[in-house]
Design a protein around this motif. Structure first.
Motif, short mmCIF file in Angstrom:
data_model
loop_
_atom_site.label_atom_id
_atom_site.label_comp_id
_atom_site.label_asym_id
_atom_site.label_seq_id
_atom_site.Cartn_x
_atom_site.Cartn_y
_atom_site.Cartn_z
N TRP A 127 2.95 5.29 3.03
CA TRP A 127 2.34 3.99 2.77
C TRP A 127 0.82 3.99 2.92
N VAL A 128 0.29 4.87 3.74
CA VAL A 128 -1.16 4.86 3.95
C VAL A 128 -1.89 5.92 3.13
N THR A 129 -1.16 6.65 2.27
CA THR A 129 -1.84 7.69 1.50
C THR A 129 -1.59 7.63 0.00
N THR A 130 -0.48 7.10 -0.46
CA THR A 130 -0.18 7.17 -1.89
C THR A 130 -0.62 5.91 -2.64
N PRO A 131 -1.13 6.09 -3.86
CA PRO A 131 -1.72 4.96 -4.60
C PRO A 131 -0.80 3.76 -4.75
N LEU A 151 -5.12 8.93 -1.26
CA LEU A 151 -5.49 9.60 -0.02
C LEU A 151 -4.50 10.71 0.34
N SER A 152 -3.65 11.08 -0.62
CA SER A 152 -2.67 12.15 -0.37
C SER A 152 -3.21 13.52 -0.75
N ARG A 153 -4.45 13.57 -1.24
CA ARG A 153 -5.07 14.83 -1.64
C ARG A 153 -6.56 14.77 -1.33
N THR A 154 -7.16 15.93 -1.09
CA THR A 154 -8.60 15.93 -0.84
C THR A 154 -9.35 15.69 -2.14
N GLY A 155 -10.56 15.19 -2.01
CA GLY A 155 -11.39 14.93 -3.18
C GLY A 155 -11.91 13.51 -3.18
N PRO A 156 -12.58 13.12 -4.27
CA PRO A 156 -13.22 11.81 -4.33
C PRO A 156 -12.21 10.67 -4.48
N TRP A 157 -12.63 9.50 -4.02
CA TRP A 157 -11.85 8.27 -4.19
C TRP A 157 -12.84 7.11 -4.31
N TYR A 158 -12.37 6.01 -4.89
CA TYR A 158 -13.14 4.77 -4.88
C TYR A 158 -12.19 3.61 -5.10
N ALA A 187 -0.25 16.03 6.30
CA ALA A 187 0.96 15.20 6.21
C ALA A 187 2.01 15.72 7.18
N PRO A 188 2.74 14.83 7.82
CA PRO A 188 2.62 13.36 7.86
C PRO A 188 1.83 12.86 9.07
N GLY A 248 -24.46 3.17 -0.15
CA GLY A 248 -25.21 3.08 1.09
C GLY A 248 -24.77 4.12 2.10
N GLY A 249 -25.03 3.83 3.37
CA GLY A 249 -24.72 4.74 4.46
C GLY A 249 -23.25 5.10 4.53
N GLU A 250 -23.01 6.28 5.07
CA GLU A 250 -21.65 6.80 5.09
C GLU A 250 -21.07 6.76 6.50
N SER A 251 -19.83 6.32 6.59
CA SER A 251 -19.07 6.38 7.84
C SER A 251 -17.81 7.20 7.59
N HIS A 252 -17.02 7.40 8.64
CA HIS A 252 -15.85 8.28 8.54
C HIS A 252 -14.62 7.57 9.10
N VAL A 253 -13.51 7.67 8.37
CA VAL A 253 -12.26 7.02 8.75
C VAL A 253 -11.18 8.09 8.89
N THR A 254 -10.37 7.96 9.94
CA THR A 254 -9.19 8.79 10.09
C THR A 254 -7.99 7.89 10.35
N PHE A 255 -6.93 8.07 9.57
CA PHE A 255 -5.64 7.46 9.84
C PHE A 255 -4.80 8.52 10.52
N THR A 256 -4.29 8.22 11.70
CA THR A 256 -3.40 9.14 12.41
C THR A 256 -2.07 8.45 12.62
N VAL A 257 -0.98 9.13 12.27
CA VAL A 257 0.36 8.60 12.42
C VAL A 257 1.06 9.40 13.52
N VAL A 258 1.57 8.68 14.53
CA VAL A 258 2.29 9.33 15.61
C VAL A 258 3.65 8.67 15.78
N SER A 259 4.61 9.48 16.14
CA SER A 259 5.97 9.00 16.38
C SER A 259 6.01 8.26 17.71
N ASN A 260 6.85 7.22 17.78
CA ASN A 260 7.12 6.56 19.05
C ASN A 260 8.61 6.23 19.09
#
Length: 142
Positions: free
Chosen positions: A20-24, A45-52, A74-75, A92-104
Motif C-alpha cells: 500500500w505504501v509503495t505501489t502506484p 515507490l516500489s523501484r529506485t529512480g525518479p518520481w513526481y 521490501a517489505p 526547492g530544497g530537498e528533504s529525505h523520507v523513509t517509510f519503515t514497516v515493522v511487524s507487531n
C-alpha cells in the motif's frame, strides 16, 4: 534543520502494508492530504529512480513534489528524496523520507521519518499533511 517522525498501527500484514505504501495503484488512493487528488504523477515507490506527483485541491490549485527513490528493501523500508516545486516548476530544497514497516502483534506499524526539513514551521506543515494522508490510508486499507 528539523526532523519529523510519525507512526501508525494497521491490522494488516507487513507485506500488505508495504504494498500500500509503495505501489502506484494503492499510493494514489491515499497520497496527499484530505481534499487533494493526484491528476498527474510518476509515483512508484516500489523501484529506485525518479518520481513526481502533482496534487490538486478542490479549488484547482496544484502542488508539485518530486524526488528520487533511493532504496527499496521490501517489505521493510523504502526511502526517497522530497522537494517541492514553485510556480515556475523550479525545485526547492530537498528533504529525505523513509517509510519503515515493522511487524507487531496485531499486524504492522508504519513509521514515517521525514528528515532535513528547513525549520520547525516546515516540519509542522509536513506533519499536518502526513497525518491527513495517513487518515486516508487507514480508511482505505482496513
Amino acid at each position: 534543520m528539523s526532523d519529523l517522525q510519525l507512526e501508525r498501527e494497521f491490522q494488516v500484514s507487513p507485506e500488505r502494508l508495504f504494498h500500500w505504501v509503495t505501489t502506484p495503484e494503492k499510493l494514489l488512493k491515499w497520497w496527499g492530504p484530505e481534499g487533494m487528488h493526484v491528476p498527474e504523477h510518476d509515483l512508484d515507490l516500489s523501484r529506485t529512480g525518479p518520481w513526481y506527483s502533482i496534487m490538486q485541491n478542490d479549488e484547482g490549485q496544484q502542488f508539485k513534489v518530486s524526488g528520487q527513490v533511493t532504496h527499496v528493501d521490501a517489505p521493510k523500508s523504502v526511502g526517497f528524496t522530497w522537494g517541492w516545486h514553485d510556480d515556475e516548476d523550479l525545485r526547492g530544497g530537498e528533504s529525505h523520507v523513509t517509510f519503515t514497516v515493522v511487524s507487531n502483534n496485531d499486524g504492522a506499524r508504519l513509521l514515517i521519518d521525514h528528515r532535513d526539513l528547513d525549520d520547525s514551521e516546515q516540519s509542522a506543515r509536513h506533519e499536518a499533511g502526513w497525518t491527513s494522508s495517513l487518515r486516508k490510508l487507514l480508511a482505505h486499507i482496513d
